[in-house]
Design an enzyme around this catalytic site. Structure first.
Site, short mmCIF file in Angstrom:
data_model
loop_
_atom_site.label_atom_id
_atom_site.label_comp_id
_atom_site.label_asym_id
_atom_site.label_seq_id
_atom_site.Cartn_x
_atom_site.Cartn_y
_atom_site.Cartn_z
N LEU A 151 16.68 -8.41 -4.88
CA LEU A 151 17.51 -7.28 -5.30
C LEU A 151 17.01 -5.93 -4.81
O LEU A 151 17.75 -5.17 -4.18
CB LEU A 151 17.62 -7.26 -6.83
CG LEU A 151 18.45 -6.11 -7.42
CD1 LEU A 151 19.90 -6.19 -6.97
CD2 LEU A 151 18.36 -6.10 -8.94
N HIS B 204 24.00 -18.21 -13.69
CA HIS B 204 23.16 -17.01 -13.64
C HIS B 204 22.56 -16.72 -15.02
O HIS B 204 23.27 -16.45 -15.98
CB HIS B 204 24.01 -15.82 -13.17
CG HIS B 204 23.20 -14.69 -12.62
ND1 HIS B 204 23.76 -13.60 -12.02
CD2 HIS B 204 21.85 -14.48 -12.57
CE1 HIS B 204 22.81 -12.76 -11.62
NE2 HIS B 204 21.64 -13.29 -11.97
N ASN C 74 20.12 -5.27 -14.29
CA ASN C 74 20.21 -5.18 -12.83
C ASN C 74 20.94 -3.92 -12.38
O ASN C 74 20.53 -3.25 -11.42
CB ASN C 74 20.91 -6.41 -12.27
CG ASN C 74 20.01 -7.64 -12.27
OD1 ASN C 74 18.81 -7.54 -12.48
ND2 ASN C 74 20.60 -8.80 -12.04
N ILE D 250 4.27 -12.24 -2.06
CA ILE D 250 3.20 -12.15 -3.05
C ILE D 250 1.88 -12.63 -2.45
O ILE D 250 0.83 -12.03 -2.67
CB ILE D 250 3.55 -12.95 -4.32
CG1 ILE D 250 4.86 -12.46 -4.93
CG2 ILE D 250 2.43 -12.82 -5.35
CD1 ILE D 250 5.33 -13.26 -6.14
N LYS E 129 10.47 -25.52 -9.53
CA LYS E 129 9.22 -24.90 -9.97
C LYS E 129 8.74 -25.51 -11.28
O LYS E 129 7.53 -25.70 -11.48
CB LYS E 129 9.39 -23.38 -10.11
CG LYS E 129 9.50 -22.64 -8.78
CD LYS E 129 8.25 -22.80 -7.92
CE LYS E 129 7.06 -22.05 -8.48
NZ LYS E 129 5.88 -22.13 -7.58
N ALA F 200 14.30 -25.43 -11.50
CA ALA F 200 13.97 -26.83 -11.80
C ALA F 200 12.86 -27.34 -10.89
O ALA F 200 11.97 -28.10 -11.33
CB ALA F 200 15.22 -27.69 -11.64
N TYR G 262 16.22 -23.92 -7.95
CA TYR G 262 14.93 -23.28 -7.75
C TYR G 262 14.05 -23.41 -8.99
O TYR G 262 12.91 -23.88 -8.92
CB TYR G 262 15.10 -21.81 -7.40
CG TYR G 262 13.85 -20.99 -7.61
CD1 TYR G 262 12.69 -21.29 -6.91
CD2 TYR G 262 13.82 -19.93 -8.52
CE1 TYR G 262 11.52 -20.56 -7.10
CE2 TYR G 262 12.65 -19.20 -8.72
CZ TYR G 262 11.51 -19.52 -8.01
OH TYR G 262 10.36 -18.80 -8.21
N THR H 234 6.75 -19.18 -12.09
CA THR H 234 7.74 -18.15 -12.40
C THR H 234 8.21 -18.26 -13.84
O THR H 234 8.14 -19.33 -14.46
CB THR H 234 8.96 -18.32 -11.46
OG1 THR H 234 10.01 -17.46 -11.87
CG2 THR H 234 9.48 -19.75 -11.49
N ASP H 235 8.75 -17.15 -14.36
CA ASP H 235 9.34 -17.18 -15.70
C ASP H 235 10.67 -17.92 -15.73
O ASP H 235 11.17 -18.27 -16.79
CB ASP H 235 9.51 -15.76 -16.26
CG ASP H 235 10.38 -14.85 -15.38
OD1 ASP H 235 10.86 -15.31 -14.32
OD2 ASP H 235 10.56 -13.68 -15.75
N GLU H 236 11.26 -18.18 -14.56
CA GLU H 236 12.58 -18.81 -14.53
C GLU H 236 12.56 -20.25 -15.03
O GLU H 236 13.61 -20.81 -15.36
CB GLU H 236 13.18 -18.72 -13.13
CG GLU H 236 13.41 -17.29 -12.68
CD GLU H 236 14.31 -17.17 -11.47
OE1 GLU H 236 15.25 -17.97 -11.35
OE2 GLU H 236 14.06 -16.26 -10.65
#
Length: 351
Positions: A199, A293, A258, A12, A163, A161, A159, A133-135
């Site tokens: 992916l 997941h 996915n 990015i 962020k 957590a 990851y 991120t949206d995560e």
């Protein structure tokens, strides 16, 4: 006028620098440690362009960042630098805490001291834009409303957590010290120069190599997909017009399972690069799901759209075809980044 971009040799970050120099023309100092996902080949088209100044370095090196800020009279920082892959965070979370949490703290400290040394217009106009991120928001049920900027944080991977922690640090520096911060939370990016552990480039690469196309679990996990060029345009707009202290969600309004993403890639490759026998979908292989997941991400970008007038220009189909075309046209780039170490990691991850 100069901006500092951290992680500018990554997927990015590199796309942002190319987009920035095309549309804004303002000089960029690019700080990147050049880990496995950082690649100066991404910026090869800027060879000889004196608006781009690359510095190999780490965001944990606070004194080096302080020197860059002073020497180049930086007027804004865009913090892309991060460890980003969920799978890698599961097998090795320490690097994610170190880079995403400690690294963000170090650059915030450098930014705070630099900003406090400024005066007048330079102080008023300075910005620290943190790209997240949206995560951090966790997982949604099928009928849940998309993530808004006020959605509670519920990270489910190391990851996410890490962020989330970095987001909280950035907000705290805004509230406590008055540092003029901006935070963006984006959905799944895709497009040129993405390292093929994610992916879409992984499936393209494996399909062309005749390898299995690994799909976690039942493949019904839903993601909102954002073409990287649209993400870059949103970031330019947030930096220019975003309200200090605010968070802006950036999403493509393109939710897909996915398995449907994988099938769409196979279908396009069948059209553009047909196999001698059969089709690419025959290579799909369902593998053991990864721990924790998340089932669904969905971004509500209404705030960004209404307040700043941003709209994504690519729908999923158009963006995916652009992405596949880029990978087909740049096989040398793919071969250079898929080293022996990469192949060993992929074999272990999807065994």
């Amino acid at each position: 006028m100069t901006i500092l971009v951290t992680g500018g040799a990554g997927f990015i970050g590199a796309n942002f620098i190319l987009d920035w120099l095309k549309h804004e023309g303002e000089a960029v100092v690019n700080l990147d440690r050049l880990t496995y996902a950082g690649n100066l080949d991404n910026l090869a088209s800027l060879g000889g362009d004196n608006r781009h100044h690359f510095v190999k370095g780490d965001i944990e090196d606070q004194s080096a960042i302080a020197d860059l800020l002073q020497r180049h009279e930086v007027r804004a920082i865009l913090n892309f630098a991060a460890e980003t892959h969920v799978d890698r965070s599961i097998s090795g979370p320490g690097a994610f805490v170190q880079t995403n949490v400690v690294g963000t703290f170090r650059i915030l400290e450098a930014a705070r001291h630099y900003w406090q040394s400024l005066s007048g217009t330079a102080r008023d106009n300075f910005r620290f834009l943190h790209v997240s991120t949206d995560e951090v928001y966790g997982s949604l049920e099928p009928d849940d409303a998309p993530f808004s900027e006020t959605h509670p944080y519920r990270p489910n991977s190391p990851y996410a957590a890490s962020k989330a922690s970095s987001d909280h640090l950035v907000r705290a520096y805004g509230a406590t010290y008055g540092l003029p911060i901006l935070v963006t939370n984006c959905s799944n990016n895709y497009g040129p120069f993405q390292f093929p552990e994610k992916l879409i480039p992984l499936v393209i690469h494996n399909a062309l190599k005749g390898k299995e196309l690994p799909v976690y679990g039942d493949g019904a996990q839903v993601r909102d997909w954002l073409y990287v060029g649209d993400h870059c345009s949103a970031l330019r707009l947030v930096l220019a017009k975003g309200s200090v202290g605010e968070t802006y969600n950036i999403g493509g309004r393109n939710e897909r399972q996915n398995i449907d993403v994988v099938r769409a890639i196979c279908s396009t490759l069948d059209e553009w690069r047909p196999k001698v026998d059969g089709n690419y979908a025959s290579q799909i292989a369902f593998v053991r799901d990864r721990p924790g997941h998340d089932r669904r991400y969905s971004i509500d970008a209404t705030k960004l759209e209404n307040e700043l007038g941003w709209r994504a220009q690519e729908n999923f189909d158009s963006g995916l075809r652009k992405t596949i075309r880029w990978y087909l046209d740049n096989p040398q780039w793919v071969e250079r980044v898929t080293s022996g170490t990469y192949r060993e990691w992929i074999a272990e991850q999807y065994a």
